[in-house]
Design a protein around this motif. Structure first.
Motif, PDB file in Angstrom:
ATOM      1  N   LEU A  85     123.627 -30.663  86.552  1.00 38.56           N
ATOM      2  CA  LEU A  85     123.705 -32.102  86.327  1.00 38.56           C
ATOM      3  C   LEU A  85     124.095 -32.422  84.882  1.00 38.56           C
ATOM      4  CD1 LEU A  85     121.202 -34.563  87.969  1.00 38.56           C
ATOM      5  CD2 LEU A  85     122.495 -35.160  85.942  1.00 38.56           C
ATOM      6  N   ALA A  86     123.461 -31.779  83.930  1.00 37.67           N
ATOM      7  CA  ALA A  86     123.723 -32.086  82.520  1.00 37.67           C
ATOM      8  C   ALA A  86     125.124 -31.680  82.100  1.00 37.67           C
ATOM      9  CB  ALA A  86     122.687 -31.400  81.633  1.00 37.67           C
ATOM     10  N   ALA A  87     125.549 -30.483  82.477  1.00 41.34           N
ATOM     11  CA  ALA A  87     126.863 -29.988  82.046  1.00 41.34           C
ATOM     12  C   ALA A  87     127.995 -30.774  82.691  1.00 41.34           C
ATOM     13  CB  ALA A  87     126.999 -28.504  82.366  1.00 41.34           C
ATOM     14  N   LEU A 105     130.875 -32.868  80.901  1.00 41.19           N
ATOM     15  CA  LEU A 105     132.280 -32.572  81.191  1.00 41.19           C
ATOM     16  C   LEU A 105     133.035 -33.823  81.615  1.00 41.19           C
ATOM     17  CD1 LEU A 105     134.592 -30.522  81.693  1.00 41.19           C
ATOM     18  CD2 LEU A 105     133.692 -30.251  84.016  1.00 41.19           C
ATOM     19  N   GLN A 106     132.466 -34.582  82.528  1.00 37.04           N
ATOM     20  CA  GLN A 106     133.148 -35.781  83.003  1.00 37.04           C
ATOM     21  C   GLN A 106     133.283 -36.825  81.899  1.00 37.04           C
ATOM     22  OE1 GLN A 106     131.060 -37.008  86.576  1.00 37.04           O
ATOM     23  NE2 GLN A 106     131.800 -35.252  87.750  1.00 37.04           N
ATOM     24  N   GLY A 107     132.277 -36.919  81.029  1.00 36.51           N
ATOM     25  CA  GLY A 107     132.363 -37.864  79.922  1.00 36.51           C
ATOM     26  C   GLY A 107     133.427 -37.492  78.921  1.00 36.51           C
ATOM     27  N   ILE A 108     133.522 -36.201  78.622  1.00 34.37           N
ATOM     28  CA  ILE A 108     134.447 -35.729  77.585  1.00 34.37           C
ATOM     29  C   ILE A 108     135.880 -35.605  78.105  1.00 34.37           C
ATOM     30  CG2 ILE A 108     135.051 -33.677  76.224  1.00 34.37           C
ATOM     31  CD1 ILE A 108     131.991 -33.307  75.820  1.00 34.37           C
ATOM     32  N   ARG A 109     136.044 -34.922  79.220  1.00 33.26           N
ATOM     33  CA  ARG A 109     137.384 -34.630  79.720  1.00 33.26           C
ATOM     34  C   ARG A 109     138.001 -35.801  80.472  1.00 33.26           C
ATOM     35  NH1 ARG A 109     137.441 -30.668  84.597  1.00 33.26           N
ATOM     36  NH2 ARG A 109     136.706 -32.640  85.490  1.00 33.26           N
ATOM     37  N   ASP A 110     137.228 -36.417  81.375  1.00 36.43           N
ATOM     38  CA  ASP A 110     137.790 -37.429  82.262  1.00 36.43           C
ATOM     39  C   ASP A 110     137.757 -38.820  81.629  1.00 36.43           C
ATOM     40  OD1 ASP A 110     137.970 -35.259  83.966  1.00 36.43           O
ATOM     41  OD2 ASP A 110     136.173 -35.783  85.090  1.00 36.43           O
ATOM     42  N   GLY A 165     123.602 -33.335  75.659  1.00 36.73           N
ATOM     43  CA  GLY A 165     124.183 -33.210  74.331  1.00 36.73           C
ATOM     44  C   GLY A 165     124.564 -31.791  73.950  1.00 36.73           C
ATOM     45  N   THR A 166     123.703 -30.816  74.250  1.00 37.09           N
ATOM     46  CA  THR A 166     124.022 -29.430  73.892  1.00 37.09           C
ATOM     47  C   THR A 166     125.231 -28.927  74.671  1.00 37.09           C
ATOM     48  OG1 THR A 166     122.324 -28.688  75.472  1.00 37.09           O
ATOM     49  CG2 THR A 166     121.701 -28.762  73.146  1.00 37.09           C
ATOM     50  N   PHE A 167     125.363 -29.372  75.923  1.00 37.54           N
ATOM     51  CA  PHE A 167     126.567 -29.011  76.676  1.00 37.54           C
ATOM     52  C   PHE A 167     127.791 -29.744  76.139  1.00 37.54           C
ATOM     53  CE2 PHE A 167     123.492 -27.793  80.087  1.00 37.54           C
ATOM     54  CZ  PHE A 167     123.895 -26.470  80.208  1.00 37.54           C
TER      55      PHE A 167
END
Length: 329
Positions: free
Chosen positions: A133-135, A139-144, A164-166
């Motif tokens: 769930l966290a990663a 990923l979706q926040g950063i990449r997409d 945050g760490t991910f």
């Protein structure tokens, strides 16, 4: 089997360790013997039934609909339904059950095939359970949503928690220059997972420094959305994935309007479980570009204590539940 169940909303005291019926997988399901699970703020919200929005989103208006919490799991396939093609008994898997009934805080859980992927062989069950769930949210926040590009300046506000760490590590894997914002005690950890710069929020307000960022991911804390906008570069993007309710609602309500009045994009992310994205994370884990950060481990019987600790808001990375079985595997 043993499971942590709850019948009413409330504090961690509503959680009970009980003997319940072991699930039988349906034709399109996999029965997983759970060896580890992790706790998330979604579990915290669903346990309490707060904010009230979580009840409207399907957790149950007056009482919990799903009696066993736990979205993130890692374990071994025990049995498969007749229509299962991708897995067989003995496979080590991990996945996110948030879209299919939860149930991870138990010795066994049945899950649809599309909620699981094979576990990387180079990490433990505990590490794998920390990921889904966290990663995928990071990923979706950063990449997409964030449309990250190599060489961009990225700031992660709330860099020391699970998402945050991910986020720090995923942004680095895309070739970004990453600034991590966290508390004093977490500065060294943020550096150790790849942050190029770290800012101690107890000593410095990054929105007042004059530095501009191409992408800001707001995982935790609170700043008015106007402050985030000021800290963005001309065509920068702000993505809220969590934090205070004021921060979340500002991104939802004001973000779209602010995005229409200039070149900066302001918005929030409603992450969705996604097998393809989890498989992408598996690849990053296998090559060592992402390493789960685990703060504490609790046995299944101590899920209430684990959620209480998470609810204090100071967990560093992820909090994991280990599930012991009376076998030699």
């Amino acid at each position: 089997m043993k499971a942590i169940v709850y019948y009413n909303y409330g504090s961690p005291d509503v959680l009970e360790l009980k003997e319940v019926e072991k699930p039988t997988p349906k034709d399109n399901e996999v029965l997983v013997k759970v060896y580890a699970a992790s706790v998330n703020y979604a579990d915290w919200g669903f346990m309490r039934g707060k904010p009230f929005l979580v009840r409207l989103m399907g957790s149950g208006l007056f009482k919990p609909k799903n009696k066993i919490l736990g979205a993130d799991i890692a374990g071994r396939v025990e049995a498969v339904g007749r229509n299962i093609k991708q897995f067989q008994p003995g496979d080590e898997v991990f996945g996110d059950l948030s879209a299919c009934g939860w149930g991870g805080f138990a010795e066994y859980v049945s899950a649809p095939e599309n909620a699981l992927v094979l576990k990387p062989t180079n990490i433990s069950f505990e590490e794998a359970s920390a990921v889904p769930l966290a990663a995928v949210t990071a990923l979706q926040g950063i990449r997409d949503k964030g449309q990250i590009q190599p060489g961009q300046k990225v700031l992660i506000n709330g860099a020391s928690g699970g998402v945050g760490t991910f986020a720090v590590q995923i942004a680095k894997s895309f070739g970004a220059e990453v600034t991590a914002v966290c508390s004093t005690r977490n500065l060294d950890m943020a550096h150790s997972i790849g942050a190029d710069q770290v800012i101690d929020y107890t000593q410095e307000d990054f929105t007042q420094s004059g530095q501009r960022y191409d992408l800001i991911i707001a995982v935790n804390g609170y700043h008015p959305i106007s402050d985030y906008k000021r800290a963005l570069s001309t065509e920068g993007i702000y993505v809220c994935t969590g934090g205070s309710m004021a921060q979340i609602f500002q991104s939802m309500l004001l973000g779209p309007w602010m995005s229409m009045t200039g070149t900066k994009k302001m918005g929030n992310l409603a992450a969705k479980s996604n097998k393809k994205d989890l498989a992408f994370m598996k690849e990053l884990l296998e090559v060592g570009k992402v390493v789960p950060v685990i703060d504490r481990r609790y046995p299944l019987s101590k899920v209430a204590e684990a959620l209480g600790y998470l609810g204090e808001g100071h967990a560093r990375g992820k909090v994991v539940i280990t599930v012991e079985h009376n076998d030699k595997t």
